[in-house]
Scaffold this motif. Structure first.
Motif, PDB file in Angstrom:
ATOM      1  N   ARG A  14      60.437 -52.709   2.663  1.00 15.04           N
ATOM      2  CA  ARG A  14      59.044 -53.165   2.522  1.00 15.04           C
ATOM      3  C   ARG A  14      58.704 -54.195   3.606  1.00 15.04           C
ATOM      4  O   ARG A  14      58.078 -53.883   4.603  1.00 15.04           O
ATOM      5  CB  ARG A  14      58.832 -53.704   1.093  1.00 15.04           C
ATOM      6  N   ASP A  15      59.210 -55.438   3.480  1.00 12.01           N
ATOM      7  CA  ASP A  15      58.877 -56.451   4.489  1.00 12.01           C
ATOM      8  C   ASP A  15      59.516 -56.065   5.826  1.00 12.01           C
ATOM      9  O   ASP A  15      58.915 -56.235   6.892  1.00 12.01           O
ATOM     10  CB  ASP A  15      59.387 -57.831   4.035  1.00 12.01           C
ATOM     11  N   PRO A 170      57.645 -67.867  -1.745  1.00 12.06           N
ATOM     12  CA  PRO A 170      57.788 -67.490  -0.328  1.00 12.06           C
ATOM     13  C   PRO A 170      57.384 -68.605   0.639  1.00 12.06           C
ATOM     14  O   PRO A 170      56.360 -69.258   0.459  1.00 12.06           O
ATOM     15  CB  PRO A 170      56.831 -66.305  -0.163  1.00 12.06           C
ATOM     16  N   THR A 172      56.084 -68.084   3.514  1.00  9.97           N
ATOM     17  CA  THR A 172      55.498 -66.926   4.207  1.00  9.97           C
ATOM     18  C   THR A 172      55.405 -67.103   5.714  1.00  9.97           C
ATOM     19  O   THR A 172      55.555 -66.152   6.479  1.00  9.97           O
ATOM     20  CB  THR A 172      54.091 -66.656   3.619  1.00  9.97           C
ATOM     21  N   HIS A 203      62.161 -66.554  -0.672  1.00 10.04           N
ATOM     22  CA  HIS A 203      61.704 -65.499   0.252  1.00 10.04           C
ATOM     23  C   HIS A 203      61.264 -66.238   1.513  1.00 10.04           C
ATOM     24  O   HIS A 203      60.156 -66.772   1.579  1.00 10.04           O
ATOM     25  CB  HIS A 203      60.542 -64.726  -0.392  1.00 10.04           C
ATOM     26  N   HIS A 205      60.718 -66.709   5.708  1.00 11.78           N
ATOM     27  CA  HIS A 205      60.522 -66.064   7.009  1.00 11.78           C
ATOM     28  C   HIS A 205      61.125 -66.936   8.100  1.00 11.78           C
ATOM     29  O   HIS A 205      61.372 -68.127   7.903  1.00 11.78           O
ATOM     30  CB  HIS A 205      59.043 -65.737   7.230  1.00 11.78           C
TER      31      HIS A 205
HETATM   32  O1  KIV Z   1      56.087 -63.368   2.924  1.00 11.29           O
HETATM   33  C1  KIV Z   1      55.500 -63.183   1.846  1.00 11.29           C
HETATM   34  O2  KIV Z   1      54.836 -64.073   1.305  1.00 11.29           O
HETATM   35  C2  KIV Z   1      55.591 -61.874   1.245  1.00 11.29           C
HETATM   36  C3  KIV Z   1      55.018 -61.690  -0.126  1.00 11.29           C
HETATM   37  C4  KIV Z   1      54.113 -60.514  -0.154  1.00 11.29           C
HETATM   38  C5  KIV Z   1      56.121 -61.598  -1.124  1.00 11.29           C
HETATM   39  O3  KIV Z   1      56.187 -60.977   1.815  1.00 11.29           O
END
Ligand code: KIV
Ligand code: ZN
Length: 395
Positions: A14-15, A170, A172, A203, A205
């Motif tokens: 997905r991501d 997250p 994000t 979660h 990044h």
């Molecule tokens: O990075 C993010 O916030 C996401 C969410 C949609 C889970 O990928």
């Protein structure tokens, strides 16, 4: 197994698949999902069903074949998204709906032109809709990394009260520093009254290269799940790399955590994803890069050959990467050269190696790496010139 189990939530499909040029078809996604299950991940985020008919089909077909791992589908906090995800997940042995909404003021104002109270109502509503279809509902507070902690705690408490089993926090935009992300999780652990009824999830990044460090800070502070991707693939600079967090947890067992991932499958899994997504792994990538177990400078090679632990904290076999490599370059030393000659069947005395080393350096200065053919040529020319040097081997 001692300690606390950390659930590994893989979002490569997905991501990870949001990387430009990495689009997968259903057949490829099924193949990767089966491999991820064999790797031992706990949850596979198979896609975002409402986003396209192809993604819907992939989530549905993966749900039919994967039986041990939980299969998860992403949605926005929108009723139709949730209904479509539930439909895509209907064959899953263990289905999970992952729904959520942006909670930072950036998202609330710029994206939704809304206010904190309305967003909180929408968050709770989304969880309630999802609960009509599945027991296992994960809520994400998008951009939690930049969300005010008091407000975030209110959202988390409300969605848990509405039935969320997992709450995703997250980062994000990959903005947080490890101590900030850890403090955010600790804040929720200490200020959300019903937090014991759900698992908090990291979660992160990698925009500042901190995704792995932040995820580890998150579990130290009390989170029980890490969301990650193979090779760290994902939007922009990517997501937390699965192989990194798994090996941090394994190497630092004193932290008191373990995962269900079979580490010997990490390297083959990395290559399967890289080949299928046509996305090369950077050579210096931790754990799975082609140089992760290669030694090139003379000082390192000498130390490594005396005792591998001098320069290696992980045995490459532990991650399925085969043997460590000694790369011969102009920075290599005599011991590495002698070692490679021996491996190739050429045993030389110390004096012979001294002479050969000078010749080797001349070749090395003209090439990035001296290979086995170059060494055979050097050895054979030398043995023709100095026949007694070949005696060592014969005797
Ligand atoms: O990075 C993010 O916030 C996401 C969410 C949609 C889970 O990928
Ligand atoms: Zn993400």
């Amino acid at each position: 197994m001692p300690g606390k189990k950390i659930d590994i939530f893989d979002t490569t499909l997905r991501d990870g698949e949001q990387v430009p040029g990495c689009k997968l078809n259903t057949k490829e996604k099924i193949e990767l999902a089966i491999a991820l299950e064999e790797l031992g991940v706990d949850i596979i985020e198979a896609g975002f069903p409402i986003s396209s008919p192809g993604d819907f089909t992939s989530v549905r077909e993966i749900s039919k074949v994967v039986k041990n791992a939980t299969i998860c589908g992403l949605t926005r906090a929108v009723q139709k998204d949730i209904e479509v995800a539930a439909d895509a997940l209907k064959y899953a042995a263990k289905p999970r709906i992952h729904t959520g909404i942006g909670t930072s003021d950036f998202h609330i104002k710029s994206k939704f032109n809304s206010n904190r109270e309305d967003i909180l109502v929408r968050a709770v509503q989304a969880v309630k809709w999802a609960k009509n279809f599945v027991d296992d509902v994960e809520f994400y507070a998008e951009d939690a990394g930049r969300t005010d902690n008091d407000y975030l705690a209110r959202v988390v408490e409300a969605v848990i009260a509405a039935g969320a089993t997992v709450v995703n926090i997250p980062d994000t935009t990959g903005y947080c520093l490890p101590h900030q992300y850890g403090e955010k999780i600790a804040y929720l652990v200490n200020n959300v009254s019903n937090v014991d009824r759900a698992t908090l999830s990291c979660h992160c990044h990698n925009d500042l290269g901190l995704a792995t460090a932040n995820s580890i800070a998150g579990i130290i502070a009390g989170a029980g799940q890490i969301e990650c991707t193979i090779n760290g693939l994902g939007e922009r600079a990517g997501n937390t790399s699965l192989e990194e967090v798994v090996m941090v947890i394994k190497q630092h067992h004193s932290l008191g955590f373990y995962t269900g991932v079979k580490s010997q499958k990490l390297f083959p899994m990395s290559r399967l994803v890289s080949d299928t997504m046509r996305m090369q792994v950077q050579p210096n990538k931790a754990i799975v890069g082609s140089n992760a177990f290669a030694h090139s400078s003379g000082i390192h090679q000498d130390g490594f050959l005396k005792d591998s632990l001098t320069y290696e904290i992980i045995n490459p076999e532990e991650v399925g990467a085969g043997e460590s490599k000694i790369v011969l370059t102009a920075r290599s030393g005599r011991s590495a050269l002698a070692h490679r000659f021996r491996k190739l069947g050429h045993e030389f005395t110390r004096n012979d190696v001294d002479v050969l080393y000078e010749r080797f350096l001349k070749v090395a200065d003209t090439k990035k790496e001296v290979n086995d053919d170059d060494l055979h040529q050097l050895a054979e020319a030398y043995q023709a010139e100095v026949p007694e040097s070949a005696e060592v081997l014969k005797g």
